[in-house]
Motif scaffolding. Structure first.
Motif, PDB file in Angstrom:
ATOM      1  N   PHE A 250      30.103  29.071   1.522  1.00 14.63           N
ATOM      2  CA  PHE A 250      30.732  29.216   3.075  1.00 14.63           C
ATOM      3  C   PHE A 250      30.087  28.103   4.106  1.00 14.63           C
ATOM      4  O   PHE A 250      29.256  27.307   3.302  1.00 14.63           O
ATOM      5  N   GLU A 251      30.574  27.878   5.460  1.00 17.48           N
ATOM      6  CA  GLU A 251      30.000  26.862   6.146  1.00 17.48           C
ATOM      7  C   GLU A 251      29.002  27.494   7.488  1.00 17.48           C
ATOM      8  O   GLU A 251      29.438  28.294   7.877  1.00 17.48           O
ATOM      9  N   TYR A 252      27.877  26.602   7.536  1.00 23.13           N
ATOM     10  CA  TYR A 252      27.190  26.518   8.897  1.00 23.13           C
ATOM     11  C   TYR A 252      27.610  25.643   9.800  1.00 23.13           C
ATOM     12  O   TYR A 252      28.515  24.754   9.343  1.00 23.13           O
ATOM     13  N   ASN A 253      27.594  25.958  11.050  1.00 21.26           N
ATOM     14  CA  ASN A 253      27.653  25.138  12.079  1.00 21.26           C
ATOM     15  C   ASN A 253      29.229  24.757  12.406  1.00 21.26           C
ATOM     16  O   ASN A 253      29.589  23.623  12.963  1.00 21.26           O
ATOM     17  N   VAL A 254      30.228  25.655  12.134  1.00 19.34           N
ATOM     18  CA  VAL A 254      31.650  25.338  12.182  1.00 19.34           C
ATOM     19  C   VAL A 254      32.102  26.660  12.783  1.00 19.34           C
ATOM     20  O   VAL A 254      31.938  27.592  12.243  1.00 19.34           O
TER      21      VAL A 254
ATOM     22  N   ASN B  24      41.464  36.328  19.488  1.00 24.21           N
ATOM     23  CA  ASN B  24      40.688  36.223  20.884  1.00 24.21           C
ATOM     24  C   ASN B  24      39.350  35.666  20.495  1.00 24.21           C
ATOM     25  O   ASN B  24      38.626  35.263  21.149  1.00 24.21           O
ATOM     26  N   TYR B  25      38.779  35.511  19.109  1.00 24.17           N
ATOM     27  CA  TYR B  25      37.428  35.362  18.962  1.00 24.17           C
ATOM     28  C   TYR B  25      37.087  34.560  17.896  1.00 24.17           C
ATOM     29  O   TYR B  25      38.095  34.481  16.793  1.00 24.17           O
ATOM     30  N   GLU B  26      36.055  33.699  17.957  1.00 25.53           N
ATOM     31  CA  GLU B  26      35.670  32.772  16.713  1.00 25.53           C
ATOM     32  C   GLU B  26      34.181  33.046  16.606  1.00 25.53           C
ATOM     33  O   GLU B  26      33.535  33.698  17.347  1.00 25.53           O
ATOM     34  N   ILE B  27      33.694  32.713  15.383  1.00 26.44           N
ATOM     35  CA  ILE B  27      32.365  33.020  14.835  1.00 26.44           C
ATOM     36  C   ILE B  27      31.661  31.661  14.208  1.00 26.44           C
ATOM     37  O   ILE B  27      32.533  30.840  13.715  1.00 26.44           O
ATOM     38  N   LEU B  28      30.465  31.343  14.508  1.00 26.09           N
ATOM     39  CA  LEU B  28      29.656  30.382  14.173  1.00 26.09           C
ATOM     40  C   LEU B  28      28.493  30.797  13.334  1.00 26.09           C
ATOM     41  O   LEU B  28      27.627  31.586  14.104  1.00 26.09           O
ATOM     42  N   PHE B  29      28.384  30.516  12.040  1.00 21.57           N
ATOM     43  CA  PHE B  29      27.187  30.823  11.480  1.00 21.57           C
ATOM     44  C   PHE B  29      25.975  29.829  11.289  1.00 21.57           C
ATOM     45  O   PHE B  29      26.262  28.679  11.466  1.00 21.57           O
ATOM     46  N   ILE B  30      24.931  30.347  11.699  1.00 17.31           N
ATOM     47  CA  ILE B  30      23.569  29.404  11.900  1.00 17.31           C
ATOM     48  C   ILE B  30      22.539  29.803  10.994  1.00 17.31           C
ATOM     49  O   ILE B  30      22.479  31.051  10.474  1.00 17.31           O
ATOM     50  N   ASP B  31      21.976  28.913  10.200  1.00 21.88           N
ATOM     51  CA  ASP B  31      20.793  29.231   9.504  1.00 21.88           C
ATOM     52  C   ASP B  31      19.693  29.404  10.005  1.00 21.88           C
ATOM     53  O   ASP B  31      18.675  28.839  10.395  1.00 21.88           O
TER      54      ASP B  31
ATOM     55  N   MET C  24      29.212  19.358   9.415  1.00 23.63           N
ATOM     56  CA  MET C  24      29.603  20.475   8.360  1.00 23.63           C
ATOM     57  C   MET C  24      28.406  20.727   7.451  1.00 23.63           C
ATOM     58  O   MET C  24      27.974  19.486   6.749  1.00 23.63           O
ATOM     59  N   ASN C  25      28.060  21.961   7.336  1.00 24.73           N
ATOM     60  CA  ASN C  25      26.952  22.154   6.178  1.00 24.73           C
ATOM     61  C   ASN C  25      27.394  23.375   5.711  1.00 24.73           C
ATOM     62  O   ASN C  25      27.546  24.483   5.878  1.00 24.73           O
ATOM     63  N   SER C  26      27.473  23.255   4.359  1.00 24.81           N
ATOM     64  CA  SER C  26      27.945  24.186   3.271  1.00 24.81           C
ATOM     65  C   SER C  26      26.746  24.599   2.630  1.00 24.81           C
ATOM     66  O   SER C  26      25.783  24.254   2.479  1.00 24.81           O
ATOM     67  N   ASN C  27      26.933  26.148   2.468  1.00 23.11           N
ATOM     68  CA  ASN C  27      25.789  26.994   1.732  1.00 23.11           C
ATOM     69  C   ASN C  27      26.621  27.799   0.516  1.00 23.11           C
ATOM     70  O   ASN C  27      27.779  27.976   0.686  1.00 23.11           O
ATOM     71  N   ILE C  28      25.746  28.090  -0.262  1.00 25.46           N
ATOM     72  CA  ILE C  28      26.186  29.312  -1.354  1.00 25.46           C
ATOM     73  C   ILE C  28      25.780  30.445  -1.140  1.00 25.46           C
ATOM     74  O   ILE C  28      24.471  30.821  -1.073  1.00 25.46           O
ATOM     75  N   HIS C  29      26.465  31.479  -1.253  1.00 22.69           N
ATOM     76  CA  HIS C  29      26.154  33.173  -1.052  1.00 22.69           C
ATOM     77  C   HIS C  29      25.909  33.167  -2.478  1.00 22.69           C
ATOM     78  O   HIS C  29      26.666  33.177  -3.110  1.00 22.69           O
TER      79      HIS C  29
END
Length: 166
Positions: free
Chosen positions: A12-16, A39-46, A1-6
């Protein structure tokens, strides 16, 4: 789990894999449609080139965007959503959506989640006008004359002499 700041909305979290939220505003009626898509999921990537991935949970398949839009099936109907609206709605479902998305750094190709924020259409239009005036003046103005944006005086909107430079 990799958190970041907007810069505006916080952590928010990356790679989850996260639940996917959708947002759409009808331009004619101004009716806002917002909710969690089952029905869907999203994955945030840096990654600037591919900042997020969407998958269909039932099929475990990656969904591809077409020219900045995703077509997602909901209740047997295919609905098209803007990828930037999906990204911000999914990363920050606790934030009330506005009509459109703004790119904070003014680079429309940078859809990285830290570069996106909700904005009213009128605010976004004003921001674009200010940018156009700044660019025009930096390049010598229009026909050699510098451009000034002005806000009309509320008591006399037709009198340019009473308007205020922005």
């Amino acid at each position: 789990m990799n958190s970041n700041i907007h810069p505006i909305y916080g952590a928010f979290e990356y790679n989850v894999w996260k639940p996917l939220y959708f947002h759409k505003t009808n331009k004619k009626t101004k009716k806002c449609e917002f909710g969690k898509h089952p029905n869907y999921e999203i994955l945030f990537i840096d990654n600037k080139e591919k900042p997020f991935t969407i998958r269909n949970i039932k099929r475990n398949s990656i969904i591809k965007s077409h020219y900045g839009y995703y077509t997602l099936a909901k209740d047997g109907i295919n609905i098209t959503y803007s990828e930037t609206h999906i990204a911000v709605a999914s990363a920050f479902p606790h934030i009330t959506p506005k009509e459109t998305i703004d790119h904070i750094n003014d680079d429309p190709t940078d859809n990285h989640i830290t570069n996106l924020m909700w904005m009213e259409r009128s605010e976004n239009s004003k921001k674009g006008q200010k940018k156009a005036v700044k660019n025009s003046n930096a390049n010598g103005g229009r026909r050699g004359k510098y451009v000034t944006m002005r806000k009309p005086d509320l008591t006399d909107k037709t009198n340019r002499d009473k308007s205020i430079p922005i």
